[in-house]
Design a protein around this motif. Structure first.
Motif, PDB file in Angstrom:
ATOM      1  N   GLY A   1     -23.010  -7.447 -10.502  1.00 41.15           N
ATOM      2  CA  GLY A   1     -22.727  -8.866 -10.269  1.00 41.15           C
ATOM      3  C   GLY A   1     -22.112  -9.526 -11.494  1.00 41.15           C
ATOM      4  O   GLY A   1     -21.174 -10.328 -11.375  1.00 41.15           O
ATOM      5  N   MET A   2     -22.602  -9.193 -12.672  1.00 44.04           N
ATOM      6  CA  MET A   2     -22.030  -9.756 -13.892  1.00 44.04           C
ATOM      7  C   MET A   2     -20.617  -9.239 -14.135  1.00 44.04           C
ATOM      8  O   MET A   2     -19.756  -9.979 -14.625  1.00 44.04           O
ATOM      9  CB  MET A   2     -22.924  -9.459 -15.098  1.00 44.04           C
ATOM     10  CG  MET A   2     -24.245 -10.221 -15.068  1.00 44.04           C
ATOM     11  SD  MET A   2     -24.081 -12.004 -14.769  1.00 44.04           S
ATOM     12  CE  MET A   2     -23.199 -12.524 -16.223  1.00 44.04           C
ATOM     13  N   MET A   3     -20.368  -7.991 -13.771  1.00 43.62           N
ATOM     14  CA  MET A   3     -19.006  -7.457 -13.902  1.00 43.62           C
ATOM     15  C   MET A   3     -18.051  -8.197 -12.951  1.00 43.62           C
ATOM     16  O   MET A   3     -16.934  -8.528 -13.332  1.00 43.62           O
ATOM     17  CB  MET A   3     -18.969  -5.960 -13.605  1.00 43.62           C
ATOM     18  CG  MET A   3     -19.501  -5.084 -14.708  1.00 43.62           C
ATOM     19  SD  MET A   3     -18.451  -5.101 -16.172  1.00 43.62           S
ATOM     20  CE  MET A   3     -19.400  -6.119 -17.264  1.00 43.62           C
ATOM     21  N   ILE A   4     -18.514  -8.464 -11.735  1.00 45.23           N
ATOM     22  CA  ILE A   4     -17.703  -9.233 -10.786  1.00 45.23           C
ATOM     23  C   ILE A   4     -17.414 -10.624 -11.366  1.00 45.23           C
ATOM     24  O   ILE A   4     -16.280 -11.099 -11.339  1.00 45.23           O
ATOM     25  CB  ILE A   4     -18.411  -9.350  -9.422  1.00 45.23           C
ATOM     26  CG1 ILE A   4     -18.526  -7.978  -8.751  1.00 45.23           C
ATOM     27  CG2 ILE A   4     -17.687 -10.339  -8.515  1.00 45.23           C
ATOM     28  CD1 ILE A   4     -19.456  -7.950  -7.547  1.00 45.23           C
ATOM     29  N   PHE A   5     -18.433 -11.257 -11.915  1.00 41.14           N
ATOM     30  CA  PHE A   5     -18.315 -12.590 -12.503  1.00 41.14           C
ATOM     31  C   PHE A   5     -17.266 -12.618 -13.612  1.00 41.14           C
ATOM     32  O   PHE A   5     -16.478 -13.561 -13.718  1.00 41.14           O
ATOM     33  CB  PHE A   5     -19.685 -13.038 -13.035  1.00 41.14           C
ATOM     34  CG  PHE A   5     -19.667 -14.337 -13.777  1.00 41.14           C
ATOM     35  CD1 PHE A   5     -19.569 -15.539 -13.098  1.00 41.14           C
ATOM     36  CD2 PHE A   5     -19.756 -14.349 -15.157  1.00 41.14           C
ATOM     37  CE1 PHE A   5     -19.554 -16.738 -13.789  1.00 41.14           C
ATOM     38  CE2 PHE A   5     -19.741 -15.547 -15.856  1.00 41.14           C
ATOM     39  CZ  PHE A   5     -19.642 -16.748 -15.167  1.00 41.14           C
TER      40      PHE A   5
ATOM     41  N   GLY B   1     -13.879  -6.365 -11.781  1.00 37.45           N
ATOM     42  CA  GLY B   1     -14.075  -7.084 -10.517  1.00 37.45           C
ATOM     43  C   GLY B   1     -14.381  -6.176  -9.350  1.00 37.45           C
ATOM     44  O   GLY B   1     -15.434  -6.295  -8.711  1.00 37.45           O
ATOM     45  N   ILE B   2     -13.492  -5.255  -9.062  1.00 38.90           N
ATOM     46  CA  ILE B   2     -13.689  -4.339  -7.927  1.00 38.90           C
ATOM     47  C   ILE B   2     -14.721  -3.274  -8.279  1.00 38.90           C
ATOM     48  O   ILE B   2     -15.569  -2.923  -7.457  1.00 38.90           O
ATOM     49  CB  ILE B   2     -12.348  -3.692  -7.502  1.00 38.90           C
ATOM     50  CG1 ILE B   2     -11.305  -4.769  -7.185  1.00 38.90           C
ATOM     51  CG2 ILE B   2     -12.549  -2.745  -6.332  1.00 38.90           C
ATOM     52  CD1 ILE B   2     -11.719  -5.761  -6.110  1.00 38.90           C
ATOM     53  N   GLY B   3     -14.661  -2.779  -9.525  1.00 42.18           N
ATOM     54  CA  GLY B   3     -15.668  -1.800  -9.964  1.00 42.18           C
ATOM     55  C   GLY B   3     -17.066  -2.377  -9.896  1.00 42.18           C
ATOM     56  O   GLY B   3     -18.016  -1.699  -9.508  1.00 42.18           O
ATOM     57  N   GLY B   4     -17.216  -3.647 -10.271  1.00 38.41           N
ATOM     58  CA  GLY B   4     -18.526  -4.300 -10.177  1.00 38.41           C
ATOM     59  C   GLY B   4     -19.029  -4.360  -8.746  1.00 38.41           C
ATOM     60  O   GLY B   4     -20.214  -4.126  -8.475  1.00 38.41           O
ATOM     61  N   LEU B   5     -18.125  -4.658  -7.819  1.00 39.71           N
ATOM     62  CA  LEU B   5     -18.498  -4.683  -6.402  1.00 39.71           C
ATOM     63  C   LEU B   5     -18.937  -3.291  -5.930  1.00 39.71           C
ATOM     64  O   LEU B   5     -19.931  -3.146  -5.218  1.00 39.71           O
ATOM     65  CB  LEU B   5     -17.336  -5.184  -5.549  1.00 39.71           C
ATOM     66  CG  LEU B   5     -17.554  -5.191  -4.040  1.00 39.71           C
ATOM     67  CD1 LEU B   5     -18.690  -6.127  -3.651  1.00 39.71           C
ATOM     68  CD2 LEU B   5     -16.277  -5.587  -3.317  1.00 39.71           C
ATOM     69  N   LEU B   6     -18.215  -2.272  -6.351  1.00 39.04           N
ATOM     70  CA  LEU B   6     -18.579  -0.902  -5.981  1.00 39.04           C
ATOM     71  C   LEU B   6     -19.934  -0.510  -6.565  1.00 39.04           C
ATOM     72  O   LEU B   6     -20.719   0.193  -5.913  1.00 39.04           O
ATOM     73  CB  LEU B   6     -17.490   0.082  -6.431  1.00 39.04           C
ATOM     74  CG  LEU B   6     -16.150  -0.056  -5.714  1.00 39.04           C
ATOM     75  CD1 LEU B   6     -15.096   0.838  -6.374  1.00 39.04           C
ATOM     76  CD2 LEU B   6     -16.274   0.253  -4.232  1.00 39.04           C
ATOM     77  N   ILE B   7     -20.220  -0.977  -7.764  1.00 41.24           N
ATOM     78  CA  ILE B   7     -21.524  -0.708  -8.378  1.00 41.24           C
ATOM     79  C   ILE B   7     -22.629  -1.367  -7.550  1.00 41.24           C
ATOM     80  O   ILE B   7     -23.662  -0.760  -7.263  1.00 41.24           O
ATOM     81  CB  ILE B   7     -21.554  -1.198  -9.846  1.00 41.24           C
ATOM     82  CG1 ILE B   7     -20.622  -0.359 -10.715  1.00 41.24           C
ATOM     83  CG2 ILE B   7     -22.985  -1.204 -10.397  1.00 41.24           C
ATOM     84  CD1 ILE B   7     -21.011   1.073 -10.940  1.00 41.24           C
TER      85      ILE B   7
END
Length: 135
Positions: A24-28, A69-75
């Motif tokens: 979530g923080m990576m997406i942010f 952004g996308i990697g965070g969602l995949l995580i």
């Protein structure tokens, strides 16, 4: 001894919470970079100079936003978990190197290093059973 066996049963829940929090923080952090467009990507991609890479800054900037952004969602989803973790780790290595090259020292690079280490650990442990990859 019984306590430890019960605590071990919560490993997958802990991994889920960690994935949601870190992802979530990576997406942010990543979505504004990703949505910033070519000018933002070029500026961000300039960070690759700290590794001696001076070509295609727009591409590298886009990849940084994509990784976060996308990697965070995949995580968060636990989908393509390890490839996403690798992209994020590489992005955080560049971020740390950029801080060092900019004269920020350990204090400036600490956040990127700490977050990179957390994703490094997750890479080896895996996403846990509450993930799309395990379905």
């Amino acid at each position: 001894m019984a306590y430890f066996s019960k605590a071990y049963n919560y490993k997958d829940l802990g991994l889920l919470i960690g994935r949601i929090g870190l992802g979530g923080m990576m997406i942010f952090h990543g979505l504004p970079k990703l949505m910033g467009g070519p000018e933002k990507w070029e500026a961000l991609g300039g960070s690759m100079q700290s590794l001696g890479i001076t070509f295609l800054p727009t591409f590298w900037g886009f990849m940084a936003g994509f990784a976060e952004g996308i990697g965070g969602l995949l995580i968060v989803l636990g989908l393509l978990f390890r490839p996403a973790a690798i992209l994020i780790i590489l992005t955080l290595i560049v971020a740390a190197a950029s801080h060092f090259a900019g004269g920020d020292g350990w204090k400036g690079a600490a956040h990127a290093i700490e977050t990179g280490l957390a994703f490094f650990v997750l890479f080896f442990v895996g996403p846990g059973k509450y993930s799309v990859d395990k379905r």
